[in-house]
Write an enzyme that holds these catalytic residues in place. Structure first.
Site, PDB file in Angstrom:
ATOM      1  N   GLU A  29       0.841  -1.201   0.000  1.00  0.00           N
ATOM      2  CA  GLU A  29       0.000   0.000   0.000  1.00  0.00           C
ATOM      3  C   GLU A  29       0.873   1.247   0.000  1.00  0.00           C
ATOM      4  O   GLU A  29       2.026   1.216   0.454  1.00  0.00           O
ATOM      5  CB  GLU A  29      -0.880  -0.032   1.267  1.00  0.00           C
ATOM      6  CG  GLU A  29      -1.807   1.165   1.390  1.00  0.00           C
ATOM      7  CD  GLU A  29      -2.904   0.968   2.435  1.00  0.00           C
ATOM      8  OE1 GLU A  29      -2.842  -0.006   3.207  1.00  0.00           O
ATOM      9  OE2 GLU A  29      -3.829   1.806   2.462  1.00  0.00           O
ATOM     10  N   ASN A 176     -12.312  -1.249  -0.925  1.00  0.00           N
ATOM     11  CA  ASN A 176     -11.633  -1.849   0.230  1.00  0.00           C
ATOM     12  C   ASN A 176     -12.319  -1.385   1.516  1.00  0.00           C
ATOM     13  O   ASN A 176     -12.622  -0.194   1.651  1.00  0.00           O
ATOM     14  CB  ASN A 176     -10.164  -1.387   0.248  1.00  0.00           C
ATOM     15  CG  ASN A 176      -9.459  -1.738   1.562  1.00  0.00           C
ATOM     16  OD1 ASN A 176      -9.090  -2.878   1.775  1.00  0.00           O
ATOM     17  ND2 ASN A 176      -9.294  -0.753   2.445  1.00  0.00           N
ATOM     18  N   GLU A 177     -12.574  -2.307   2.407  1.00  0.00           N
ATOM     19  CA  GLU A 177     -13.175  -1.968   3.709  1.00  0.00           C
ATOM     20  C   GLU A 177     -14.252  -0.901   3.535  1.00  0.00           C
ATOM     21  O   GLU A 177     -14.206   0.175   4.167  1.00  0.00           O
ATOM     22  CB  GLU A 177     -12.094  -1.559   4.726  1.00  0.00           C
ATOM     23  CG  GLU A 177     -11.152  -2.719   5.035  1.00  0.00           C
ATOM     24  CD  GLU A 177     -10.253  -2.554   6.251  1.00  0.00           C
ATOM     25  OE1 GLU A 177     -10.216  -1.463   6.857  1.00  0.00           O
ATOM     26  OE2 GLU A 177      -9.572  -3.541   6.602  1.00  0.00           O
ATOM     27  N   TYR A 252      -6.940  -9.373  11.235  1.00  0.00           N
ATOM     28  CA  TYR A 252      -5.602  -9.094  11.770  1.00  0.00           C
ATOM     29  C   TYR A 252      -5.421  -9.755  13.133  1.00  0.00           C
ATOM     30  O   TYR A 252      -6.380  -9.912  13.901  1.00  0.00           O
ATOM     31  CB  TYR A 252      -5.397  -7.584  11.930  1.00  0.00           C
ATOM     32  CG  TYR A 252      -5.091  -6.883  10.611  1.00  0.00           C
ATOM     33  CD1 TYR A 252      -3.802  -6.877  10.102  1.00  0.00           C
ATOM     34  CD2 TYR A 252      -6.090  -6.256   9.881  1.00  0.00           C
ATOM     35  CE1 TYR A 252      -3.511  -6.254   8.901  1.00  0.00           C
ATOM     36  CE2 TYR A 252      -5.804  -5.627   8.665  1.00  0.00           C
ATOM     37  CZ  TYR A 252      -4.511  -5.630   8.186  1.00  0.00           C
ATOM     38  OH  TYR A 252      -4.208  -5.020   6.995  1.00  0.00           O
ATOM     39  N   GLU A 308      -6.284  -9.219   3.581  1.00  0.00           N
ATOM     40  CA  GLU A 308      -5.394  -8.581   4.570  1.00  0.00           C
ATOM     41  C   GLU A 308      -5.344  -9.463   5.802  1.00  0.00           C
ATOM     42  O   GLU A 308      -6.391  -9.782   6.371  1.00  0.00           O
ATOM     43  CB  GLU A 308      -5.887  -7.177   4.942  1.00  0.00           C
ATOM     44  CG  GLU A 308      -5.743  -6.185   3.804  1.00  0.00           C
ATOM     45  CD  GLU A 308      -6.101  -4.752   4.185  1.00  0.00           C
ATOM     46  OE1 GLU A 308      -6.020  -4.405   5.382  1.00  0.00           O
ATOM     47  OE2 GLU A 308      -6.478  -4.000   3.275  1.00  0.00           O
ATOM     48  N   GLN A 357       2.068  -6.150   5.478  1.00  0.00           N
ATOM     49  CA  GLN A 357       2.294  -5.822   4.087  1.00  0.00           C
ATOM     50  C   GLN A 357       3.728  -6.220   3.744  1.00  0.00           C
ATOM     51  O   GLN A 357       4.540  -6.426   4.641  1.00  0.00           O
ATOM     52  CB  GLN A 357       2.065  -4.357   3.853  1.00  0.00           C
ATOM     53  CG  GLN A 357       0.643  -3.905   4.203  1.00  0.00           C
ATOM     54  CD  GLN A 357       0.305  -2.503   3.715  1.00  0.00           C
ATOM     55  OE1 GLN A 357       1.033  -1.868   2.984  1.00  0.00           O
ATOM     56  NE2 GLN A 357      -0.852  -2.015   4.172  1.00  0.00           N
TER      57      GLN A 357
HETATM   58  O1  AHR Z   1      -2.997  -2.658   6.197  1.00  0.00           O
HETATM   59  C1  AHR Z   1      -3.276  -1.441   6.830  1.00  0.00           C
HETATM   60  C2  AHR Z   1      -4.740  -1.060   6.738  1.00  0.00           C
HETATM   61  O2  AHR Z   1      -5.513  -1.978   7.437  1.00  0.00           O
HETATM   62  C3  AHR Z   1      -5.350  -1.075   5.358  1.00  0.00           C
HETATM   63  O3  AHR Z   1      -5.103   0.098   4.659  1.00  0.00           O
HETATM   64  C4  AHR Z   1      -6.806  -1.206   5.652  1.00  0.00           C
HETATM   65  O4  AHR Z   1      -7.509  -1.853   4.624  1.00  0.00           O
HETATM   66  C5  AHR Z   1      -6.839  -1.977   6.958  1.00  0.00           C
HETATM   67  O5  AHR Z   1      -7.669  -1.401   7.891  1.00  0.00           O
END
Ligand code: AHR
Length: 509
Positions: A29, A176-177, A252, A308, A357
């Site tokens: 990103e 995205n999101e 995450y 992600e 990432q």
């Molecule tokens: O990876 C960091 C961020 O986490 C991304 O930009 C977003 O999609 C997520 O909340």
């Protein structure tokens, strides 16, 4: 200290679903030093580069056989206007990256630079389009610019910018999101938008898009249900002619609170186990979303994409809080190993996953020093490398007839031994993790339907869970040949030291 012997039954002749190589995908990103100062140093840099792309990073990542790279975000994708990132660099307008550090983005790394990076890496592009602040026409133009052959307004623009041939782009993200940074939409509203955007993302000439609708966070199964409903119109029934081919989800490994996620390197054993328990819950997340999808799509034609995932710690002291720069220890490597075992188990639905990432951000493969040319491979990098033989291999089911040793962590039972296996080109690859912080374990691989000849094994471990690599000690955590595997009458006995990740490979006899 001696621990339990864990029996594990593997039928070498019962091949399961193929482990899609794209579950070893990546994510880059415009965030902190992932692109600028990470992948891209600019043509004038003293660091060896091609068109501004850092060549030592490319070389290191080529060894991972990266199958795809997602770009330009993340949250950044929904404020990115691709036309600002083409043409002569001096003419490209700047913008403010409001999500990540409020820094100025000069748009010097744009579409052509990203496609050049993918070519250097030998990877497939996965473009994440702007739904939040863009337009359908803008996204449609981008697809035309990248993939159309012959003559058209966007083809002429591409040619004017020096590229005659269209590129091949398969993976296309529809925002995205969108429940958050991508527009704060409701699931029902976004599901309609996804259909609308998908309609105008055309298949040009021979290029067939694989459209990925922006999915849920964590355990939000209602979001997935809204997206699946929109594909069928008919309630819980088989999907007809899907407008998008996949739905995504993000998960995450975060412990603590958003304000205090904990240090990447200074943590205790309790923090470690809490991390592992949270990581292992990705199984529940994938199962939950897959169950919803099964209801609408029992044939499993729609893919689930975890685009992600990874650990998220407090940033390193003294670094920009908006840049998400964190160190990476043996703990992170074990988190990756557990994820892959679970991904392999979900091979029948999970078509792609992208770690967040690749460089200098969150659970990175590579950390670069802003002051010098130093580039460090993280412990997580090594898990990707040790596991790459699973890409596109047939999954082999691993049954633990007894119970894995476990630890009670809050409300969860954390299985401390994790194993997965696959078979490809006459070879079998086993990945085994022992998550116990102190005790070793042994796994008795009871192999049925065949055997394995000579094996080679490697181990990733260190004296401490907090061990990590730095420019001064780049190999503090690195794989080493391992001799802790011995044949038994019916298979292999693998000794797993405390907090270790081991791979064992051999030809099927
Ligand atoms: O990876 C960091 C961020 O986490 C991304 O930009 C977003 O999609 C997520 O909340």
């Amino acid at each position: 200290m001696a621990g339990d012997v864990v029996p594990a039954v593997v039928n070498l002749d019962l091949e399961g679903p193929r482990i899609n190589r794209h579950v070893y995908g990546h994510f880059a990103e415009h965030l902190g030093r992932c692109i600028y100062g990470g992948f891209y140093v600019g043509e004038d840099s003293g660091i060896p580069n091609e068109g501004g792309i850092r060549l030592d990073a490319v070389e290191a990542l080529r060894a991972l056989d990266i199958p795809n790279l997602r770009w330009p975000g993340g949250c950044f994708a929904d404020e990115y206007h691709w036309k600002d990132g083409i043409g002569p660099k001096a003419d490209r307008p700047a913008m403010v990256n409001t999500h990540w550090g409020n820094v100025e983005e000069n748009n010097h790394f744009g579409t052509h630079e990203f496609m050049a990076l993918c070519e250097l890496l030998g990877t497939e592009p996965y473009i994440s389009g702007n739904v939040g602040s863009g337009t359908v026409a803008e996204m449609s133009d981008w697809v035309e610019y990248l993939t159309r052959d012959g003559d058209s307004p966007m083809v002429r623009l591409r040619k004017a910018n020096g590229r005659d041939e269209p590129w091949r782009v398969r993976f296309w993200g529809l925002g995205n999101e969108t429940w958050g940074c991508g527009g704060n939409m409701t699931a029902e509203h976004y599901a309609n938008e996804a259909r609308r955007y998908a309609t105008y993302c055309r298949d040009h000439d021979g290029n067939r898009l694989y459209r990925i609708a922006a999915g849920a966070s964590d355990f939000d199964y209602a979001w997935t249900e809204a997206l699946m409903k929109q594909l069928s119109h008919l309630g819980c029934r088989r999907v007809e002619r899907p407008l998008y081919q996949a739905v995504s989800v993000h998960y995450y490994t975060i412990t603590g609170s958003w304000e205090h996620k904990g240090s990447s390197t200074e943590f205790g054993t309790d923090d470690y186990y809490a991390t592992m328990a949270r990581a292992a819950r990705v199984d529940e997340v994938l199962t939950g979303h897959a169950n919803v999808m099964d209801c609408y799509d029992p044939q499993r034609e729609i893919g689930l994409v975890l685009d992600e995932w990874g650990t998220w710690w407090d940033v390193e002291p003294g670094t920009n809080p908006g840049f998400l720069y964190q160190q990476n220890t043996l703990r992170d490597a074990l988190v990756a190993g557990v994820h892959f075992d679970i991904f392999h188990k979900h091979a029948d639905r999970l078509v792609m996953a992208n770690i967040a990432q690749t460089v200098n951000v969150l659970q990175a493969m590579i950390l670069t020093d802003p002051e010098s040319e130093a580039l460090v491979l993280t412990p997580t990098y090594h898990v990707f490398e040790m596991n790459k033989g699973h890409q596109d291999a047939a999954g082999l089911r691993v049954d633990l007839p007894g119970r894995s040793p476990s630890k009670r962590i809050g409300d969860d039972d954390l299985a401390t031994v994790s194993v997965s296996a696959s078979r490809k080109d006459g070879k079998v690859l086993f990945s085994l993790s022992n998550l116990d912080a102190e005790e070793e374990a042994e796994v008795d691989l009871d192999l049925r339907g065949g055997g394995v000849g000579e094996v080679t094994a490697r181990i990733l471990t260190a004296g401490a869970l907090q061990a990590h690599n730095t420019p001064e000690r780049p190999d503090a955590v690195a794989p080493r040949p391992y001799d802790g595997v011995r044949p038994t009458g019916k298979g292999l006995r693998v000794r797993l030291p405390a907090h270790s990740f081991v791979t064992v490979e051999g030809a099927v006899a």
